[in-house]
Write a protein that holds these residues in place. Sequence first.
Motif, PDB file in Angstrom:
ATOM      1  N   ILE A 190      42.554   2.578   6.510  1.00 29.93           N
ATOM      2  CA  ILE A 190      42.781   1.228   5.983  1.00 29.93           C
ATOM      3  C   ILE A 190      43.831   0.498   6.803  1.00 29.93           C
ATOM      4  O   ILE A 190      43.649  -0.659   7.201  1.00 29.93           O
ATOM      5  N   VAL A 191      44.922   1.208   7.080  1.00 26.28           N
ATOM      6  CA  VAL A 191      45.997   0.571   7.865  1.00 26.28           C
ATOM      7  C   VAL A 191      45.491   0.224   9.246  1.00 26.28           C
ATOM      8  O   VAL A 191      45.756  -0.863   9.778  1.00 26.28           O
ATOM      9  N   MET A 192      44.722   1.149   9.829  1.00 26.51           N
ATOM     10  CA  MET A 192      44.226   0.889  11.182  1.00 26.51           C
ATOM     11  C   MET A 192      43.304  -0.317  11.216  1.00 26.51           C
ATOM     12  O   MET A 192      43.321  -1.115  12.132  1.00 26.51           O
ATOM     13  N   LEU A 193      42.473  -0.450  10.212  1.00 31.20           N
ATOM     14  CA  LEU A 193      41.449  -1.490  10.234  1.00 31.20           C
ATOM     15  C   LEU A 193      41.931  -2.801   9.634  1.00 31.20           C
ATOM     16  O   LEU A 193      41.555  -3.869  10.081  1.00 31.20           O
ATOM     17  N   PHE A 194      42.750  -2.711   8.596  1.00 29.41           N
ATOM     18  CA  PHE A 194      43.122  -3.943   7.896  1.00 29.41           C
ATOM     19  C   PHE A 194      44.598  -4.279   8.013  1.00 29.41           C
ATOM     20  O   PHE A 194      45.020  -5.336   7.559  1.00 29.41           O
ATOM     21  N   GLY A 195      45.375  -3.337   8.567  1.00 28.80           N
ATOM     22  CA  GLY A 195      46.804  -3.589   8.640  1.00 28.80           C
ATOM     23  C   GLY A 195      47.508  -3.189   7.363  1.00 28.80           C
ATOM     24  O   GLY A 195      46.932  -2.512   6.520  1.00 28.80           O
ATOM     25  N   VAL A 196      48.750  -3.615   7.208  1.00 28.81           N
ATOM     26  CA  VAL A 196      49.490  -3.279   6.000  1.00 28.81           C
ATOM     27  C   VAL A 196      49.616  -4.513   5.121  1.00 28.81           C
ATOM     28  O   VAL A 196      49.325  -5.624   5.541  1.00 28.81           O
ATOM     29  N   GLY A 197      50.048  -4.289   3.854  1.00 29.12           N
ATOM     30  CA  GLY A 197      50.234  -5.414   2.950  1.00 29.12           C
ATOM     31  C   GLY A 197      49.488  -5.222   1.657  1.00 29.12           C
ATOM     32  O   GLY A 197      48.858  -4.183   1.418  1.00 29.12           O
ATOM     33  N   ILE A 198      49.531  -6.253   0.825  1.00 31.45           N
ATOM     34  CA  ILE A 198      48.971  -6.122  -0.515  1.00 31.45           C
ATOM     35  C   ILE A 198      47.445  -6.122  -0.500  1.00 31.45           C
ATOM     36  O   ILE A 198      46.806  -5.374  -1.244  1.00 31.45           O
ATOM     37  N   VAL A 199      46.820  -6.939   0.384  1.00 30.40           N
ATOM     38  CA  VAL A 199      45.365  -6.991   0.417  1.00 30.40           C
ATOM     39  C   VAL A 199      44.763  -5.666   0.896  1.00 30.40           C
ATOM     40  O   VAL A 199      43.854  -5.134   0.240  1.00 30.40           O
ATOM     41  N   PRO A 200      45.257  -5.083   1.996  1.00 29.62           N
ATOM     42  CA  PRO A 200      44.752  -3.750   2.355  1.00 29.62           C
ATOM     43  C   PRO A 200      44.974  -2.741   1.232  1.00 29.62           C
ATOM     44  O   PRO A 200      44.123  -1.871   0.999  1.00 29.62           O
ATOM     45  N   GLY A 201      46.069  -2.890   0.511  1.00 29.87           N
ATOM     46  CA  GLY A 201      46.309  -2.009  -0.636  1.00 29.87           C
ATOM     47  C   GLY A 201      45.211  -2.143  -1.673  1.00 29.87           C
ATOM     48  O   GLY A 201      44.705  -1.151  -2.197  1.00 29.87           O
ATOM     49  N   VAL A 202      44.811  -3.378  -1.948  1.00 34.51           N
ATOM     50  CA  VAL A 202      43.745  -3.607  -2.918  1.00 34.51           C
ATOM     51  C   VAL A 202      42.417  -3.071  -2.379  1.00 34.51           C
ATOM     52  O   VAL A 202      41.623  -2.485  -3.125  1.00 34.51           O
ATOM     53  N   ILE A 203      42.203  -3.233  -1.068  1.00 35.49           N
ATOM     54  CA  ILE A 203      40.958  -2.713  -0.481  1.00 35.49           C
ATOM     55  C   ILE A 203      40.896  -1.199  -0.651  1.00 35.49           C
ATOM     56  O   ILE A 203      39.858  -0.652  -1.044  1.00 35.49           O
ATOM     57  N   ALA A 204      42.009  -0.533  -0.370  1.00 32.67           N
ATOM     58  CA  ALA A 204      42.049   0.919  -0.567  1.00 32.67           C
ATOM     59  C   ALA A 204      41.746   1.265  -2.025  1.00 32.67           C
ATOM     60  O   ALA A 204      41.007   2.211  -2.318  1.00 32.67           O
TER      61      ALA A 204
END
Lengths: 310, 429
Positions: A149-163
Amino acid sequence: MADRISDFYTLPLDDWIEVVVKEWLVPNFRPVFRAVQWPIDQVLGGLEEFLLWLPYPVFVVVVPLIAWRVAGGGVALFTLLSLLFIDLLGIWRETMVTLAMILTAVTFCVLVGVPLGILAARSDRFAGLIRPVLDIMQTIPPFVYLVPIVMLFGVGIVPGVIATIIFALPPVIRLTNLGIRQVQAELVEAGLAFGSTRRQLLFEIQIPLALRTIMAGLNQTLMLSLSMVVIAALIGAGGLGLTVFTGLGRLDIGRATLGGIGIVLLAIMLDRITQALGEGRHAQRPGLKESLTRWLKGLVQGSKAYNERR
Amino acid sequence: MADHTATSGTNRKVCVEHLFKVFGADPADTIRRIREGAPKDRIYAETASVAAVADVSFSVAPGEIFVVMGLSGSGKSTLIRCLNRLIEPTEGRILIDGEDIVGLSADALRRLRLNKLSMVFQHFALFPHKSVGENVEYGLKVRGMAARERREKALRALEQVGLAAHADVPPANLSGGMQQRVGLARGLAVDPEIMLMDEPFSALDPLIRRDMQDELLKLQQQLRMTIIFITHDLHEALRLGDRIAIMKDGRFVQLGTPEEIVAHPADDYVAAFTRDVDRSRVFRAQSLCRDAHALSADEDAGVAAERCEALGREALFVVDAERRPLGIVRHRDLERDATATPGDALITDFPSTRGDAELVTLYGACATGLPIALLDDAGRLEGVVEPLEVFHWLGGTGAEGGGAASSGGEGEATPASAAPSETRRRDHG
């Protein structure tokens, strides 16, 4: 001495993956990942803004009322006390952020999961295809999700929600599939025998009858997303997870416990309400519908009588 | 190619020709084996395939109740599901109003189900999330009928089964018998031409089952649908069916009227079912009908006595010019007083019945010892039934023996087999 293969050779899988992700996946599919993030960002932003904008007294009145309507007096009282207590602890803002993340994740889980579940129920082939994927999704430990997730979407709240969405998705797909497949064959035959289209069959018979099971899936999805939302704090998502995470980092046991209490209360509230939603739906809804229609009828008749008198 | 006259006949509502339904890997091979006459067990042992329906052909006239009777596993439920293609037939033709429905597109099939066919299920198959009224409305709703119109229609259908007052409760609140009435109403609400009934009364208590059978016959009298009815109960089949097909291992073992099946079971399998049938409720007076050889009122006693002797009859009816019976004269009364006219010895209190009466209703009449007059609708004498013959038929041995003797002796003694007779239905109501 040298009794292992790895003493001679180790497979550079890690290098290969890095090359594939960095050299190929990220540069070539950046727009795709951006596009995926966009709707989630919109919904999440909107929800968060709304929840934080909502005046506290309104929230404390409306949510217990909903709980009362759906799940009865006990749950309503518990909800009321929990909400008061959360505010008393001073973690209201974090709780609302977490709630917004959860609601966003669940919304997308339903939007993606229910159609996939319906598809799986209709086609054995698709069900066979999707089952191992779901198995893998559910067996991979949540921490492992975070890396790609971090590799593809970066860090932050939205990648957190994607995970969170990826982690919490399987139950809603599985139970939608199961619920529709469990509808009695004779009822489906009855629907078909009277000339239903597949669409009518789905919306008139299969989904209403699968609703309880689908709601059970939704409940599970909700609980999973709640646990993932906390872990997602590791990649920069905010809310109660962050409270716990920073508390842990600073060995501030008190602070971390506060976050934990908030999460537990939120979990119990959401669990009770959604469970009741699944079980009591048939018993509750006609009552509401009936009272509404009665009220409207009264209104119409009253105004008629009023007009006639004039 | 499904032209209306070639194979189906113009007056056939449903016509099934060489229908097969095979569950297995290689249906074509299985069908070949069946055509070669291989038994079901061997086909299963060799190919692991099962032919649920194996070369079944029949046709149903409009307004007829056609009953398929078989034990579980005989393929009867598969057969009825082939007729509206809930199950796709493997081979064969199904003509409805002369149109082959096996090749129909999904859309045309849907229209057929909407407009012509209707179905009642063994376990009711009511939608638990809809009220009784909404259940009955369902077939109309999927047609796209407006809410108010379909509600009215549903209420009318519920009225027909006596449940109009229960339109707004969930079906789970009703008893089994009432639930199946709802199922029946749902089937009736769409004004079907053909009603498929898959063991509709099997899940009900015996008494309620009987009520429902009566109710169905009563409804059928008004509506005259074409009904294809599945059951595992021969008594039910005999009660309801204009014609009955006995099914075993996917084939029809016998097809005939109730009288034919009880009187002449095709093989031991059918005979095993018919053995404990109450024959007095299957056979009807007209099966035993003999020529009356009636006397007219002006013939003298001598002629009458001679005729009695010539025919070997104990008594003869005397009729007026319209063939209405005036009374009956006994041979021995005529012998005793040879000068009298038949009028003098006339017994006016004679037993009479109608052609469609079940034998069970004749016992009282038999006790008089006199021949029983068979009257038609206008009260004219159609024939006579000899009391002894009634017991002959009931005895079972008389079925072949008595039946054969009567038809051999007198050409007009016909077992009531000619057609799904209109008259038979009437006495049920």
